[in-house]
Design a protein around this motif. Structure first.
Motif, PDB file in Angstrom:
ATOM      1  N   PRO A   1      -3.374  37.526  83.483  1.00  0.00           N
ATOM      2  CA  PRO A   1      -2.328  36.519  83.698  1.00  0.00           C
ATOM      3  C   PRO A   1      -2.879  35.195  84.225  1.00  0.00           C
ATOM      4  O   PRO A   1      -2.329  34.137  83.930  1.00  0.00           O
ATOM      5  CB  PRO A   1      -1.406  37.181  84.729  1.00  0.00           C
ATOM      6  CG  PRO A   1      -1.682  38.633  84.633  1.00  0.00           C
ATOM      7  CD  PRO A   1      -3.107  38.776  84.212  1.00  0.00           C
ATOM      8  N   TRP A   2      -3.956  35.268  84.974  1.00  0.00           N
ATOM      9  CA  TRP A   2      -4.524  34.060  85.584  1.00  0.00           C
ATOM     10  C   TRP A   2      -5.590  33.391  84.724  1.00  0.00           C
ATOM     11  O   TRP A   2      -6.062  32.307  85.044  1.00  0.00           O
ATOM     12  CB  TRP A   2      -5.129  34.400  86.947  1.00  0.00           C
ATOM     13  CG  TRP A   2      -5.911  35.700  86.990  1.00  0.00           C
ATOM     14  CD1 TRP A   2      -5.458  36.901  87.438  1.00  0.00           C
ATOM     15  CD2 TRP A   2      -7.256  35.928  86.535  1.00  0.00           C
ATOM     16  NE1 TRP A   2      -6.440  37.863  87.306  1.00  0.00           N
ATOM     17  CE2 TRP A   2      -7.554  37.292  86.756  1.00  0.00           C
ATOM     18  CE3 TRP A   2      -8.236  35.102  85.985  1.00  0.00           C
ATOM     19  CZ2 TRP A   2      -8.782  37.847  86.434  1.00  0.00           C
ATOM     20  CZ3 TRP A   2      -9.469  35.651  85.655  1.00  0.00           C
ATOM     21  CH2 TRP A   2      -9.730  37.013  85.872  1.00  0.00           C
TER      22      TRP A   2
ATOM     23  N   LEU B   1      -5.703  35.146  91.453  1.00  0.00           N
ATOM     24  CA  LEU B   1      -6.008  36.564  91.379  1.00  0.00           C
ATOM     25  C   LEU B   1      -5.304  37.299  92.512  1.00  0.00           C
ATOM     26  O   LEU B   1      -4.882  36.689  93.507  1.00  0.00           O
ATOM     27  CB  LEU B   1      -7.516  36.803  91.449  1.00  0.00           C
ATOM     28  CG  LEU B   1      -8.304  36.610  90.143  1.00  0.00           C
ATOM     29  CD1 LEU B   1      -8.326  35.151  89.727  1.00  0.00           C
ATOM     30  CD2 LEU B   1      -9.721  37.137  90.282  1.00  0.00           C
ATOM     31  N   SER B   2      -5.193  38.597  92.376  1.00  0.00           N
ATOM     32  CA  SER B   2      -4.525  39.377  93.416  1.00  0.00           C
ATOM     33  C   SER B   2      -5.360  39.382  94.694  1.00  0.00           C
ATOM     34  O   SER B   2      -6.585  39.237  94.667  1.00  0.00           O
ATOM     35  CB  SER B   2      -4.295  40.810  92.943  1.00  0.00           C
ATOM     36  OG  SER B   2      -5.523  41.436  92.631  1.00  0.00           O
TER      37      SER B   2
ATOM     38  N   GLY C   1     -15.418  46.080 100.933  1.00  0.00           N
ATOM     39  CA  GLY C   1     -14.345  46.386 101.862  1.00  0.00           C
ATOM     40  C   GLY C   1     -13.608  45.181 102.396  1.00  0.00           C
ATOM     41  O   GLY C   1     -12.524  45.336 102.990  1.00  0.00           O
ATOM     42  N   GLN C   2     -14.129  43.957 102.192  1.00  0.00           N
ATOM     43  CA  GLN C   2     -13.441  42.772 102.680  1.00  0.00           C
ATOM     44  C   GLN C   2     -12.259  42.423 101.759  1.00  0.00           C
ATOM     45  O   GLN C   2     -12.364  42.500 100.538  1.00  0.00           O
ATOM     46  CB  GLN C   2     -14.390  41.566 102.752  1.00  0.00           C
ATOM     47  CG  GLN C   2     -15.365  41.610 103.915  1.00  0.00           C
ATOM     48  CD  GLN C   2     -16.178  40.328 104.031  1.00  0.00           C
ATOM     49  OE1 GLN C   2     -16.722  39.837 103.048  1.00  0.00           O
ATOM     50  NE2 GLN C   2     -16.259  39.778 105.234  1.00  0.00           N
ATOM     51  N   THR C   3     -11.154  42.035 102.382  1.00  0.00           N
ATOM     52  CA  THR C   3      -9.995  41.578 101.618  1.00  0.00           C
ATOM     53  C   THR C   3     -10.256  40.158 101.130  1.00  0.00           C
ATOM     54  O   THR C   3     -10.675  39.296 101.903  1.00  0.00           O
ATOM     55  CB  THR C   3      -8.732  41.610 102.492  1.00  0.00           C
ATOM     56  OG1 THR C   3      -8.517  42.957 102.943  1.00  0.00           O
ATOM     57  CG2 THR C   3      -7.520  41.142 101.718  1.00  0.00           C
ATOM     58  N   HIS C   4     -10.012  39.904  99.840  1.00  0.00           N
ATOM     59  CA  HIS C   4     -10.345  38.579  99.295  1.00  0.00           C
ATOM     60  C   HIS C   4      -9.421  38.197  98.151  1.00  0.00           C
ATOM     61  O   HIS C   4      -8.764  39.042  97.546  1.00  0.00           O
ATOM     62  CB  HIS C   4     -11.801  38.547  98.817  1.00  0.00           C
ATOM     63  CG  HIS C   4     -12.106  39.564  97.758  1.00  0.00           C
ATOM     64  ND1 HIS C   4     -12.358  40.889  98.060  1.00  0.00           N
ATOM     65  CD2 HIS C   4     -12.191  39.466  96.406  1.00  0.00           C
ATOM     66  CE1 HIS C   4     -12.592  41.562  96.955  1.00  0.00           C
ATOM     67  NE2 HIS C   4     -12.490  40.722  95.918  1.00  0.00           N
ATOM     68  N   ARG C   5      -9.409  36.899  97.866  1.00  0.00           N
ATOM     69  CA  ARG C   5      -8.608  36.357  96.761  1.00  0.00           C
ATOM     70  C   ARG C   5      -9.278  35.099  96.236  1.00  0.00           C
ATOM     71  O   ARG C   5      -9.884  34.338  96.989  1.00  0.00           O
ATOM     72  CB  ARG C   5      -7.188  36.042  97.225  1.00  0.00           C
ATOM     73  CG  ARG C   5      -6.384  35.185  96.244  1.00  0.00           C
ATOM     74  CD  ARG C   5      -4.964  34.958  96.707  1.00  0.00           C
ATOM     75  NE  ARG C   5      -4.104  36.047  96.284  1.00  0.00           N
ATOM     76  CZ  ARG C   5      -2.989  36.411  96.906  1.00  0.00           C
ATOM     77  NH1 ARG C   5      -2.629  35.802  98.016  1.00  0.00           N
ATOM     78  NH2 ARG C   5      -2.262  37.390  96.429  1.00  0.00           N
ATOM     79  N   LEU C   6      -9.141  34.874  94.924  1.00  0.00           N
ATOM     80  CA  LEU C   6      -9.658  33.678  94.257  1.00  0.00           C
ATOM     81  C   LEU C   6      -8.481  32.927  93.651  1.00  0.00           C
ATOM     82  O   LEU C   6      -7.642  33.517  92.976  1.00  0.00           O
ATOM     83  CB  LEU C   6     -10.657  34.079  93.165  1.00  0.00           C
ATOM     84  CG  LEU C   6     -11.238  32.960  92.293  1.00  0.00           C
ATOM     85  CD1 LEU C   6     -12.085  32.012  93.124  1.00  0.00           C
ATOM     86  CD2 LEU C   6     -12.057  33.568  91.155  1.00  0.00           C
ATOM     87  N   GLU C   7      -8.432  31.594  93.865  1.00  0.00           N
ATOM     88  CA  GLU C   7      -7.354  30.768  93.332  1.00  0.00           C
ATOM     89  C   GLU C   7      -7.911  29.484  92.735  1.00  0.00           C
ATOM     90  O   GLU C   7      -8.997  29.012  93.117  1.00  0.00           O
ATOM     91  CB  GLU C   7      -6.364  30.378  94.440  1.00  0.00           C
ATOM     92  CG  GLU C   7      -5.719  31.537  95.169  1.00  0.00           C
ATOM     93  CD  GLU C   7      -4.870  31.054  96.338  1.00  0.00           C
ATOM     94  OE1 GLU C   7      -3.881  30.328  96.099  1.00  0.00           O
ATOM     95  OE2 GLU C   7      -5.208  31.395  97.494  1.00  0.00           O
TER      96      GLU C   7
ATOM     97  N   VAL D   1       0.943  38.186  92.601  1.00  0.00           N
ATOM     98  CA  VAL D   1       2.075  37.367  92.194  1.00  0.00           C
ATOM     99  C   VAL D   1       2.581  37.724  90.804  1.00  0.00           C
ATOM    100  O   VAL D   1       3.655  37.313  90.397  1.00  0.00           O
ATOM    101  CB  VAL D   1       1.713  35.857  92.234  1.00  0.00           C
ATOM    102  CG1 VAL D   1       1.395  35.421  93.642  1.00  0.00           C
ATOM    103  CG2 VAL D   1       0.573  35.541  91.291  1.00  0.00           C
ATOM    104  N   TYR D   2       1.772  38.505  90.040  1.00  0.00           N
ATOM    105  CA  TYR D   2       2.162  38.863  88.673  1.00  0.00           C
ATOM    106  C   TYR D   2       2.806  40.256  88.602  1.00  0.00           C
ATOM    107  O   TYR D   2       3.059  40.753  87.514  1.00  0.00           O
ATOM    108  CB  TYR D   2       0.942  38.792  87.761  1.00  0.00           C
ATOM    109  CG  TYR D   2       0.236  37.460  87.814  1.00  0.00           C
ATOM    110  CD1 TYR D   2       0.814  36.328  87.234  1.00  0.00           C
ATOM    111  CD2 TYR D   2      -0.987  37.325  88.466  1.00  0.00           C
ATOM    112  CE1 TYR D   2       0.174  35.096  87.290  1.00  0.00           C
ATOM    113  CE2 TYR D   2      -1.627  36.099  88.526  1.00  0.00           C
ATOM    114  CZ  TYR D   2      -1.041  34.994  87.944  1.00  0.00           C
ATOM    115  OH  TYR D   2      -1.666  33.761  88.006  1.00  0.00           O
TER     116      TYR D   2
END
Length: 465
Positions: free
Chosen positions: A360-361, A386-387, A427-433, A462-463
């Motif tokens: 979707p992205w 991305l999620s 294990g780290q929480t992450h997101r790419l925008e 978001v998707y």
């Protein structure tokens, strides 16, 4: 009239072109358009708007491809799991009745068929529309051009249906051709939404009630999502078995519109082959090298990037993709489904997704995939996101090539510009925008004992995945 497009199929008979995440209907086969896009364009002249029935994973593909042809769908109905055509059509008709009128006409089409004679198609639809306005359930019978054993048949007397026939053996199929009043069952229908639901309620009451229970209770908007448990509770059946073969209101419109379901590479060969040329060549990229054919004829060649050369061979199907090659004798391509069954056991990812995968992205392409690490080229569209996720088996190193990345790692948020990089520990929480105005292009290096696509724990998306 509303064009209801069913596009949840997986298209395994066209593997390796078609995969679960990019099935046949979304592959660009002709004129740089997909069969789904051609279906939308074909019906714009006879329908006021489009209602797409899809699964969750293919939703964004449909939205993206609709945008590319300057067309917008009025509504989507998203199924979390498939239950065959009868429930899909029933749920969509319930949404139409709730939102509009029970007398609204619906033209049900698949998303992966080819129609070459637009004038004949429009004429057949107008005939079906007239019959449907008289409260009939109308199906379309295709005039057979050969004794196909892979289709069901309709025995007809004018517009009256005498019987539906299962897929026949070769002798029976030939007898149908000889009699002249048998037609291929196209899987296309036309009826009033309310009339179909009345017939479903009469002949498949359990399915009708389960579909009614599954519909959202807060009304129907432009994006209708069905609950997973409610969908699983719906009996699974086709529209033919559930309604068409039982109803007393069925009519057929015999037609000859240059139709093909493109259900095999043999069928694709018939559409690609041009008079005067020895071989049928389908180049999927504009800059694909021209195949070299020496004393070779009557072959189908589907090229992508690599140079293909044939010497002294005839009647072959050669299908090249970036991660798999299929070679088959013509006439044997129905056995591709057996190939897919074996690959699912050995390398299941090869049946799910291409090296170039759409999301979707944006998209990503696997450049290197070997033990211990994987390298991807990632493109994120403007406003793509991305999620929010984490991985248990890999670390990731992101290098920005062009555009600007907005990166979130745990509770920190920063910008990463061209020729800069960032590192995400396992294990780290992450997101790419991508909050910019141009595509974000970056290289991702994954390092770990396991780099499969299923090592993703989505925390927020978001998707709706």
């Amino acid at each position: 009239m509303i064009n209801m497009i069913l596009c949840g199929g997986s298209g395994t008979r066209l593997w390796p072109l078609s995969r679960t995440m990019l099935p046949k209907q979304f592959v660009r086969l002709f004129n740089n358009r997909s069969l789904f896009q051609d279906t939308v364009l074909r019906n714009q002249s006879v329908c006021s708007h489009t209602f797409v029935v899809s699964n969750n994973e293919q939703f964004f593909l449909a939205v993206d491809q609709l945008g590319q042809i300057s067309s917008a769908s009025d509504q989507f109905l998203l199924e979390p799991v498939g239950r065959n055509t009868a429930p899909a059509i029933a749920l969509a008709c319930m949404a139409i009745v709730a939102d509009k009128n029970a007398d609204d006409l619906v033209l049900v089409t698949t998303s992966d068929h080819l129609v070459k004679d637009q004038s004949a198609y429009e004429a057949a639809v107008l005939k079906a529309k007239a019959l449907a306005e008289q409260n009939n359930l109308v199906t379309f019978g295709i005039k057979p051009t050969y004794p196909e054993v892979g289709f069901g048949y309709i025995e007809a007397n004018g517009n009256d249906v005498s019987s539906f026939k299962e897929k026949p053996d070769a002798v029976t199929a030939q007898s149908y051709i000889d009699q002249g009043n048998y037609y291929w069952n196209s899987g296309m229908f036309c009826f009033k939404a309310g009339v179909f639901l009345e017939e479903l309620k009469q002949y498949a009451p359990e399915m009708y009630q389960a579909c009614l229970d599954a519909m959202p209770k807060d009304g129907c908007n432009n994006e209708i999502r069905i609950d997973l448990d409610a969908m699983k509770a719906i009996p699974e059946d086709s529209i033919d078995y559930a309604v068409m073969e039982k109803s007393q209101k069925v009519k057929v419109v015999p037609c000859d519109m240059g139709w093909s379901d493109l259900g095999s590479f043999d069928a694709l060969y018939d559409e690609v082959k041009q008079p005067g040329l020895d071989n049928a060549v389908l180049a999927r990229l504009e800059d694909s090298p021209e195949p070299i054919c020496i004393d070779s004829k009557d072959n189908l060649i589907v090229a992508r990037e690599r140079q293909i050369a044939l010497v002294d061979v005839e009647d072959l199907l050669v299908v090249d993709t970036s991660d798999a090659i299929l070679i088959s004798k013509k006439g044997s391509s129905q056995k591709v489904k057996n190939v897919v069954a074996q690959i699912k056991k050995q390398s299941p990812e090869l049946t799910e997704i291409h090296r170039l995968a759409f999301r979707p992205w944006g998209s990503y392409e696997v450049l290197v995939n070997t033990e211990g690490y994987k390298v991807k080229r990632i493109i994120v569209k403007p406003d793509g996101r991305l999620s929010l996720q984490k991985h248990f088996h890999r670390n990731e190193h992101w290098i920005v090539v062009s555009g600007t990345a907005t990166v979130t790692v745990d509770d920190k948020r920063c910008l990463v510009r061209p020729n800069e990089s960032t590192y995400i520990k396992m294990g780290q929480t992450h997101r790419l925008e991508n909050e910019g105005k141009i595509d974000l292009v970056m290289i991702e290096v994954q390092v770990g004992e396991y780099t499969g696509e299923d090592d993703i724990v989505r925390i927020e998306d978001v998707y709706g995945r």
